[in-house]
Design a protein around this motif. Structure first.
Motif, PDB file in Angstrom:
ATOM      1  N   THR A 194       0.803  -1.226   0.000  1.00 34.08           N
ATOM      2  CA  THR A 194       0.000   0.000   0.000  1.00 34.08           C
ATOM      3  C   THR A 194       0.834   1.272   0.000  1.00 34.08           C
ATOM      4  OG1 THR A 194      -1.797  -1.124   1.109  1.00 34.08           O
ATOM      5  CG2 THR A 194      -1.789   1.276   1.224  1.00 34.08           C
ATOM      6  N   PRO A 195       1.877   1.399   0.830  1.00 34.02           N
ATOM      7  CA  PRO A 195       2.689   2.617   0.805  1.00 34.02           C
ATOM      8  C   PRO A 195       3.353   2.837  -0.554  1.00 34.02           C
ATOM      9  CG  PRO A 195       3.115   1.373   2.813  1.00 34.02           C
ATOM     10  CD  PRO A 195       2.307   0.504   1.930  1.00 34.02           C
ATOM     11  N   GLU A 196       3.784   1.709  -1.232  1.00 34.05           N
ATOM     12  CA  GLU A 196       4.421   1.866  -2.523  1.00 34.05           C
ATOM     13  C   GLU A 196       3.445   2.407  -3.555  1.00 34.05           C
ATOM     14  OE1 GLU A 196       6.158  -1.800  -3.578  1.00 34.05           O
ATOM     15  OE2 GLU A 196       7.500  -1.897  -1.862  1.00 34.05           O
ATOM     16  N   VAL A 197       2.217   1.926  -3.508  1.00 29.62           N
ATOM     17  CA  VAL A 197       1.215   2.416  -4.439  1.00 29.62           C
ATOM     18  C   VAL A 197       0.936   3.886  -4.191  1.00 29.62           C
ATOM     19  CG1 VAL A 197      -1.187   2.202  -5.152  1.00 29.62           C
ATOM     20  CG2 VAL A 197       0.162   0.148  -4.726  1.00 29.62           C
ATOM     21  N   ALA A 198       0.828   4.233  -2.871  1.00 28.16           N
ATOM     22  CA  ALA A 198       0.569   5.639  -2.541  1.00 28.16           C
ATOM     23  C   ALA A 198       1.720   6.519  -2.985  1.00 28.16           C
ATOM     24  CB  ALA A 198       0.340   5.791  -1.030  1.00 28.16           C
ATOM     25  N   ALA A 199       2.967   6.009  -2.785  1.00 24.51           N
ATOM     26  CA  ALA A 199       4.111   6.799  -3.189  1.00 24.51           C
ATOM     27  C   ALA A 199       4.176   6.938  -4.702  1.00 24.51           C
ATOM     28  CB  ALA A 199       5.402   6.163  -2.649  1.00 24.51           C
ATOM     29  N   GLY A 200       3.828   5.836  -5.423  1.00 24.72           N
ATOM     30  CA  GLY A 200       3.864   5.896  -6.878  1.00 24.72           C
ATOM     31  C   GLY A 200       2.801   6.790  -7.462  1.00 24.72           C
ATOM     32  N   SER A 201       1.740   7.051  -6.726  1.00 25.72           N
ATOM     33  CA  SER A 201       0.652   7.873  -7.247  1.00 25.72           C
ATOM     34  C   SER A 201       0.882   9.367  -7.010  1.00 25.72           C
ATOM     35  CB  SER A 201      -0.674   7.458  -6.594  1.00 25.72           C
ATOM     36  OG  SER A 201      -0.627   7.717  -5.197  1.00 25.72           O
ATOM     37  N   ARG A 202       1.964   9.721  -6.315  1.00 22.94           N
ATOM     38  CA  ARG A 202       2.222  11.122  -6.066  1.00 22.94           C
ATOM     39  C   ARG A 202       2.601  11.828  -7.369  1.00 22.94           C
ATOM     40  NH1 ARG A 202       5.549   9.421  -1.386  1.00 22.94           N
ATOM     41  NH2 ARG A 202       4.291   9.612   0.491  1.00 22.94           N
ATOM     42  N   SER A 203       2.207  13.089  -7.471  1.00 26.82           N
ATOM     43  CA  SER A 203       2.545  13.875  -8.648  1.00 26.82           C
ATOM     44  C   SER A 203       3.991  14.336  -8.566  1.00 26.82           C
ATOM     45  CB  SER A 203       1.628  15.096  -8.753  1.00 26.82           C
ATOM     46  OG  SER A 203       1.878  15.979  -7.673  1.00 26.82           O
ATOM     47  N   LEU A 204       4.478  14.874  -9.688  1.00 24.99           N
ATOM     48  CA  LEU A 204       5.840  15.396  -9.724  1.00 24.99           C
ATOM     49  C   LEU A 204       6.046  16.463  -8.670  1.00 24.99           C
ATOM     50  CD1 LEU A 204       8.624  15.837 -11.098  1.00 24.99           C
ATOM     51  CD2 LEU A 204       7.495  17.431 -12.646  1.00 24.99           C
ATOM     52  N   TRP A 205       5.076  17.361  -8.519  1.00 25.54           N
ATOM     53  CA  TRP A 205       5.218  18.465  -7.577  1.00 25.54           C
ATOM     54  C   TRP A 205       5.187  17.976  -6.134  1.00 25.54           C
ATOM     55  CZ3 TRP A 205       7.061  22.584  -9.656  1.00 25.54           C
ATOM     56  CH2 TRP A 205       6.777  22.876 -11.002  1.00 25.54           C
ATOM     57  N   ALA A 206       4.373  16.944  -5.851  1.00 22.82           N
ATOM     58  CA  ALA A 206       4.319  16.412  -4.486  1.00 22.82           C
ATOM     59  C   ALA A 206       5.650  15.770  -4.099  1.00 22.82           C
ATOM     60  CB  ALA A 206       3.189  15.398  -4.365  1.00 22.82           C
ATOM     61  N   VAL A 207       6.207  14.993  -5.035  1.00 25.19           N
ATOM     62  CA  VAL A 207       7.505  14.369  -4.769  1.00 25.19           C
ATOM     63  C   VAL A 207       8.589  15.436  -4.637  1.00 25.19           C
ATOM     64  CG1 VAL A 207       9.259  12.822  -5.714  1.00 25.19           C
ATOM     65  CG2 VAL A 207       6.840  12.236  -5.925  1.00 25.19           C
ATOM     66  N   ALA A 208       8.517  16.468  -5.489  1.00 23.33           N
ATOM     67  CA  ALA A 208       9.511  17.544  -5.450  1.00 23.33           C
ATOM     68  C   ALA A 208       9.479  18.274  -4.108  1.00 23.33           C
ATOM     69  CB  ALA A 208       9.263  18.520  -6.594  1.00 23.33           C
ATOM     70  N   MET A 209       8.286  18.512  -3.577  1.00 22.22           N
ATOM     71  CA  MET A 209       8.175  19.203  -2.295  1.00 22.22           C
ATOM     72  C   MET A 209       8.753  18.364  -1.158  1.00 22.22           C
ATOM     73  SD  MET A 209       7.128  22.217  -2.611  1.00 22.22           S
ATOM     74  CE  MET A 209       6.931  22.497  -0.859  1.00 22.22           C
ATOM     75  N   ILE A 210       8.521  17.040  -1.216  1.00 23.55           N
ATOM     76  CA  ILE A 210       9.063  16.156  -0.176  1.00 23.55           C
ATOM     77  C   ILE A 210      10.591  16.186  -0.207  1.00 23.55           C
ATOM     78  CG2 ILE A 210       9.279  13.746   0.533  1.00 23.55           C
ATOM     79  CD1 ILE A 210       6.380  13.354  -0.422  1.00 23.55           C
ATOM     80  N   ARG A 211      11.142  16.114  -1.417  1.00 23.98           N
ATOM     81  CA  ARG A 211      12.597  16.114  -1.545  1.00 23.98           C
ATOM     82  C   ARG A 211      13.185  17.483  -1.207  1.00 23.98           C
ATOM     83  NH1 ARG A 211      14.172  13.877  -7.196  1.00 23.98           N
ATOM     84  NH2 ARG A 211      16.213  13.957  -6.222  1.00 23.98           N
ATOM     85  N   ALA A 264      15.298  18.667  -6.739  1.00 25.13           N
ATOM     86  CA  ALA A 264      13.959  18.182  -6.397  1.00 25.13           C
ATOM     87  C   ALA A 264      13.118  17.902  -7.640  1.00 25.13           C
ATOM     88  CB  ALA A 264      13.243  19.194  -5.503  1.00 25.13           C
ATOM     89  N   LEU A 265      13.342  18.672  -8.697  1.00 28.39           N
ATOM     90  CA  LEU A 265      12.497  18.547  -9.896  1.00 28.39           C
ATOM     91  C   LEU A 265      13.118  17.682 -10.981  1.00 28.39           C
ATOM     92  CD1 LEU A 265      11.339  22.269 -10.184  1.00 28.39           C
ATOM     93  CD2 LEU A 265       9.902  20.318  -9.603  1.00 28.39           C
ATOM     94  N   ASP A 266      14.333  17.209 -10.773  1.00 32.86           N
ATOM     95  CA  ASP A 266      14.993  16.387 -11.792  1.00 32.86           C
ATOM     96  C   ASP A 266      14.318  15.026 -11.878  1.00 32.86           C
ATOM     97  OD1 ASP A 266      16.635  15.164 -13.570  1.00 32.86           O
ATOM     98  OD2 ASP A 266      18.503  15.599 -12.527  1.00 32.86           O
ATOM     99  N   PRO A 267      13.662  14.709 -12.992  1.00 35.37           N
ATOM    100  CA  PRO A 267      12.956  13.418 -13.091  1.00 35.37           C
ATOM    101  C   PRO A 267      13.901  12.215 -13.016  1.00 35.37           C
ATOM    102  CG  PRO A 267      12.308  14.935 -14.860  1.00 35.37           C
ATOM    103  CD  PRO A 267      13.519  15.527 -14.190  1.00 35.37           C
ATOM    104  N   LYS A 268      15.170  12.395 -13.372  1.00 33.27           N
ATOM    105  CA  LYS A 268      16.108  11.260 -13.343  1.00 33.27           C
ATOM    106  C   LYS A 268      16.372  10.781 -11.933  1.00 33.27           C
ATOM    107  CE  LYS A 268      18.436  12.989 -17.478  1.00 33.27           C
ATOM    108  NZ  LYS A 268      19.706  13.531 -18.039  1.00 33.27           N
ATOM    109  N   ASP A 269      16.186  11.662 -10.952  1.00 35.01           N
ATOM    110  CA  ASP A 269      16.462  11.304  -9.563  1.00 35.01           C
ATOM    111  C   ASP A 269      15.227  10.877  -8.800  1.00 35.01           C
ATOM    112  OD1 ASP A 269      19.073  11.880 -10.009  1.00 35.01           O
ATOM    113  OD2 ASP A 269      18.934  13.961  -9.297  1.00 35.01           O
TER     114      ASP A 269
END
Length: 375
Positions: A8-25, A369-374
């Motif tokens: 479940t956490p992996e699915v939730a993490a995979g469903s995050r948008s680019l901006w959500a992941v960028a903010m976390i990082r 944070a916004l680099d898609p490669k990372d």
């Protein structure tokens, strides 16, 4: 149940948008977050500081020209008596005594003719005294006692060559410089990203024509363009730096075009084309987000470039006009007075340095944070 709970956490993490992941990082990058806080503080100081400062940025104190920064109030004790003598020099009276104490100055006066009570105006005009009044006057009017309050003026960063509070001028310069950087960079970002991404994605003859237009615009003399704007529209500060942004987008367009050319044949773009996604949606969802890291780094370099360009235009008389000022103008003025008043250069230069460091660290953090490669 165990496998479902584990995934479940992996699915939730995979469903995050680019901006959500960028903010976390972004939050994990301490240097970037500290720079963001510094930039917010500087922006708030520029917006509200001039309204809360003890002196107006345009107020001139002729008797406090190039005074050193101090936590103690001005005037200093040694300055009070000479200032009183200078203020009363034109009043055609003789000074018999001067006593200073309790925030007041008591001056004994005498004259060969009757003393006019209106001579207090000479004292009130001084930057050192206020509320001057004649408290005692002899029956023959040839002698009198004057009392005046000694003003308490604080110049935390000293004053400039015209006697204006440097702290207040740095606050207003922050407002002007940040406004200039935001306006010009915003215009350059909007035009340059759309233009460069379109040219790189469409390619072919359209790309050649669009980039030849960029080459032609590069050949135009920028200062001549600004002079024409001043002639036709007057010295409108907002218009001037929208015009700066309308020229500075050329570099942005070339950078984004180069990134787009390398991205348009990538597998995810071809997959989107195969699925029938429109060209505009591919640009908006895939091409532009993947260029944001490079764009943001260039944007953090463009803001100080625009600030320095503004100081050049102001030197030519085409930019910020007195009594307004900017960091570039203050640094230029400080450089002229570096030998006898080094603080005039130090404080604006330190403010500019902090601003540039914060922009660079924040740009690096946003790029990571916004680099898609990372991701």
């Amino acid at each position: 149940m165990t496998d479902l709970a584990t995934n479940t956490p992996e699915v939730a993490a995979g469903s995050r948008s680019l901006w959500a992941v960028a903010m976390i990082r972004m939050r994990r990058n301490r240097a970037a977050m500290a720079s963001l806080v510094i930039l917010i503080v500087l922006a708030l100081a520029g917006i509200f500081g001039p309204m809360l400062a003890p002196h107006s940025y345009a107020e001139v104190y002729p008797e406090f020209v190039k005074v050193d920064p101090s936590l103690e109030p001005y005037p200093q004790e040694a300055q009070i008596i000479p200032s009183a003598e200078t203020a009363l020099r034109r009043a055609r009276v003789d000074i018999e005594s001067i006593e200073v104490g309790g925030g007041e100055v008591v001056i004994g006066l005498s004259s060969s003719r009757e003393i006019d009570p209106r001579i207090t105006r000479y004292v009130d005009r001084s930057d050192v005294f206020s509320n001057a009044e004649i408290t005692e006057i002899a029956e023959d009017g040839l002698s009198a006692t004057m009392v005046a309050d000694v003003q308490q003026l604080y110049f935390l960063m000293g004053t400039d060559a015209n006697g204006r509070d440097l702290f207040s001028r740095i606050l207003i310069s922050l407002r002007i410089s940040l406004m200039i950087g935001a306006l010009a960079t915003g215009v350059a970002l909007l035009i340059g990203v759309l233009y460069g991404a379109t040219a790189g994605f469409v390619g072919g003859r359209v790309d050649n024509v669009m980039m030849r237009i960029v080459d032609i615009l590069y050949s135009l003399p920028f200062v001549f363009f600004v002079i024409l704007l001043v002639v036709f529209f007057g010295r409108n500060l907002v218009l001037m730096f929208i015009a700066v942004g309308a020229v500075e987008w050329l570099d942005m367009a070339r950078i984004v075009r180069g990134q787009t050319l390398s991205l348009r044949r990538r597998e995810f773009v071809q997959a989107a084309e195969t699925l029938g996604v429109s060209g505009w949606d591919i640009l908006r969802r895939h091409i532009i987000p993947n260029t944001l890291g490079t764009v943001i780094i260039y944007m953090t370099l463009l803001i100080p470039k625009v600030i320095l360009l503004e100081s050049f235009l102001s030197f030519l008389g085409l930019g910020v006009q007195e009594p307004l000022t900017s960091l570039g103008v203050l640094i230029a003025e400080g450089a002229k007075n570096m030998r006898n008043a080094p603080f005039m250069l130090f404080y604006p230069a330190a403010t500019m340095t902090i601003l540039l460091f914060a922009l660079n660290f924040l740009g690096d953090g946003l790029r990571d944070a916004l680099d898609p490669k990372d991701r």
